[in-house]
Design a protein around this motif. Structure first.
Motif, mmCIF file in Angstrom:
data_model
loop_
_atom_site.group_PDB
_atom_site.id
_atom_site.type_symbol
_atom_site.label_atom_id
_atom_site.label_comp_id
_atom_site.label_asym_id
_atom_site.label_seq_id
_atom_site.Cartn_x
_atom_site.Cartn_y
_atom_site.Cartn_z
ATOM 1 N N VAL A 12 28.126 46.047 43.199
ATOM 2 C CA VAL A 12 27.665 45.824 44.568
ATOM 3 C C VAL A 12 27.090 47.116 45.145
ATOM 4 C CG1 VAL A 12 28.401 45.263 46.931
ATOM 5 C CG2 VAL A 12 29.216 43.885 45.000
ATOM 6 N N VAL A 13 27.818 48.212 45.007
ATOM 7 C CA VAL A 13 27.371 49.497 45.558
ATOM 8 C C VAL A 13 26.067 49.944 44.888
ATOM 9 C CG1 VAL A 13 27.939 51.952 45.804
ATOM 10 C CG2 VAL A 13 29.678 50.212 46.254
ATOM 11 N N ALA A 14 25.981 49.827 43.565
ATOM 12 C CA ALA A 14 24.768 50.229 42.849
ATOM 13 C C ALA A 14 23.571 49.396 43.286
ATOM 14 C CB ALA A 14 24.984 50.120 41.343
ATOM 15 N N LEU A 16 23.168 47.838 46.221
ATOM 16 C CA LEU A 16 22.802 48.252 47.573
ATOM 17 C C LEU A 16 22.054 49.582 47.559
ATOM 18 C CD1 LEU A 16 26.084 47.355 49.509
ATOM 19 C CD2 LEU A 16 23.854 46.210 49.723
ATOM 20 N N ALA A 17 22.540 50.515 46.741
ATOM 21 C CA ALA A 17 21.894 51.825 46.658
ATOM 22 C C ALA A 17 20.474 51.713 46.117
ATOM 23 C CB ALA A 17 22.723 52.770 45.782
ATOM 24 N N SER A 18 20.254 50.772 45.205
ATOM 25 C CA SER A 18 18.912 50.629 44.629
ATOM 26 C C SER A 18 17.922 50.047 45.632
ATOM 27 C CB SER A 18 18.961 49.764 43.371
ATOM 28 O OG SER A 18 19.160 48.410 43.709
ATOM 29 N N LEU A 19 18.413 49.351 46.651
ATOM 30 C CA LEU A 19 17.532 48.772 47.669
ATOM 31 C C LEU A 19 17.155 49.784 48.741
ATOM 32 C CD1 LEU A 19 19.279 45.341 48.242
ATOM 33 C CD2 LEU A 19 17.213 45.788 46.920
ATOM 34 N N GLU A 143 22.008 40.371 50.646
ATOM 35 C CA GLU A 143 22.924 39.239 50.455
ATOM 36 C C GLU A 143 23.158 38.984 48.973
ATOM 37 O OE1 GLU A 143 21.415 35.820 52.533
ATOM 38 O OE2 GLU A 143 21.443 36.868 54.460
ATOM 39 N N GLU A 144 22.109 39.112 48.177
ATOM 40 C CA GLU A 144 22.238 38.908 46.732
ATOM 41 C C GLU A 144 23.128 39.987 46.112
ATOM 42 O OE1 GLU A 144 21.208 36.258 44.860
ATOM 43 O OE2 GLU A 144 20.722 35.438 46.842
#
Length: 176
Positions: A12-14, A16-19, A143-144
Motif C-alpha cells: 500500500v505504501v509503495a 501510494l509513493a509511486s503516485l 483507492e486502488e
C-alpha cells in the motif's frame, strides 16, 4: 503479526509513493535512522517532520505511522518492535523500487517532458477541467492502492513488465 501483514502494508505504501512525487531517499533515511538510533518515537518524529516539510505526502505518512503504531501495540519488547519496523521499511523500499524500476530509467527526462506537456495542454484547454480530471484519476488510483495486497502487487509488477501477459489477461477478462 506475520510477514504477510508487513508485506501487504508495504504494498500500500509503495503504491501510494509511486503516485506522488516521492524520493526513494526518504525510505533510505528512515531505514538508516531506525538502524542507527533504534528509537521508534524519534523515527515517528522524523516522519512527521518530513511530512511537515512536504517531502513525504500526508497519506504516505499516515500509512507508515499507522503501521508503526500497530507494530508498537503488537510487541512489548522494544528490540522486537525495532526489528519489525526495519523489516516493514525494508519491504517498502524493495516494493517501491520494484514498482518504479522500469519507469526510473529516464525519469528526469520524462518528468521534464510531462511538465512541458502539462503547460502546453493547460494553455490549450480549460485548466480547471483538466485539473479536476487529473484529481479524479489520482483519487481512483489512490483507492486502488488501498485495495492492494502483496500478491496483487506482484501481479501488477509482472503485468507491467510483460505486455503480452497483460494483454492476454485483458482479453480473457473481456471474453469471460
Amino acid at each position: 503479526m506475520d510477514d504477510d501483514f508487513l508485506l501487504n502494508r508495504g504494498a500500500v505504501v509503495a503504491c501510494l509513493a509511486s503516485l506522488r512525487r516521492f524520493e526513494s531517499t526518504q525510505i533510505n533515511n528512515m531505514l538508516m535512522f531506525i538502524q542507527n538510533n533504534r528509537n521508534i518515537k524519534e523515527l515517528e518524529l522524523l516522519i512527521m517532520r518530513q511530512a511537515g516539510r512536504g517531502v513525504i505526502k500526508p497519506q504516505i505518512r499516515d500509512e507508515i505511522v499507522k503501521t508503526i503504531l500497530y507494530i508498537k501495540k503488537s510487541y512489548q519488547n522494544e528490540d522486537e518492535r525495532v526489528e519489525k519496523v526495519k523489516k516493514f521499511l525494508g519491504y517498502v523500499k524493495w516494493l517501491y523500487e520494484s514498482l518504479n524500476m522500469k519507469s526510473n530509467r529516464g525519469a528526469d527526462e520524462q518528468e521534464q517532458n510531462a511538465e512541458g506537456n502539462r503547460g502546453t495542454a493547460q494553455q490549450e484547454q480549460n485548466a480547471e477541467g483538466t485539473q479536476d480530471s487529473e484529481e479524479k484519476q489520482l483519487r481512483k488510483a489512490i483507492e486502488e492502492c488501498y485495495k492492494l495486497t502483496f500478491d496483487t502487487f506482484v501481479e501488477r509488477i509482472i503485468n507491467q513488465n510483460d505486455p503480452e501477459q497483460s494483454q492476454a489477461k485483458a482479453t480473457q477478462t473481456s471474453n469471460g
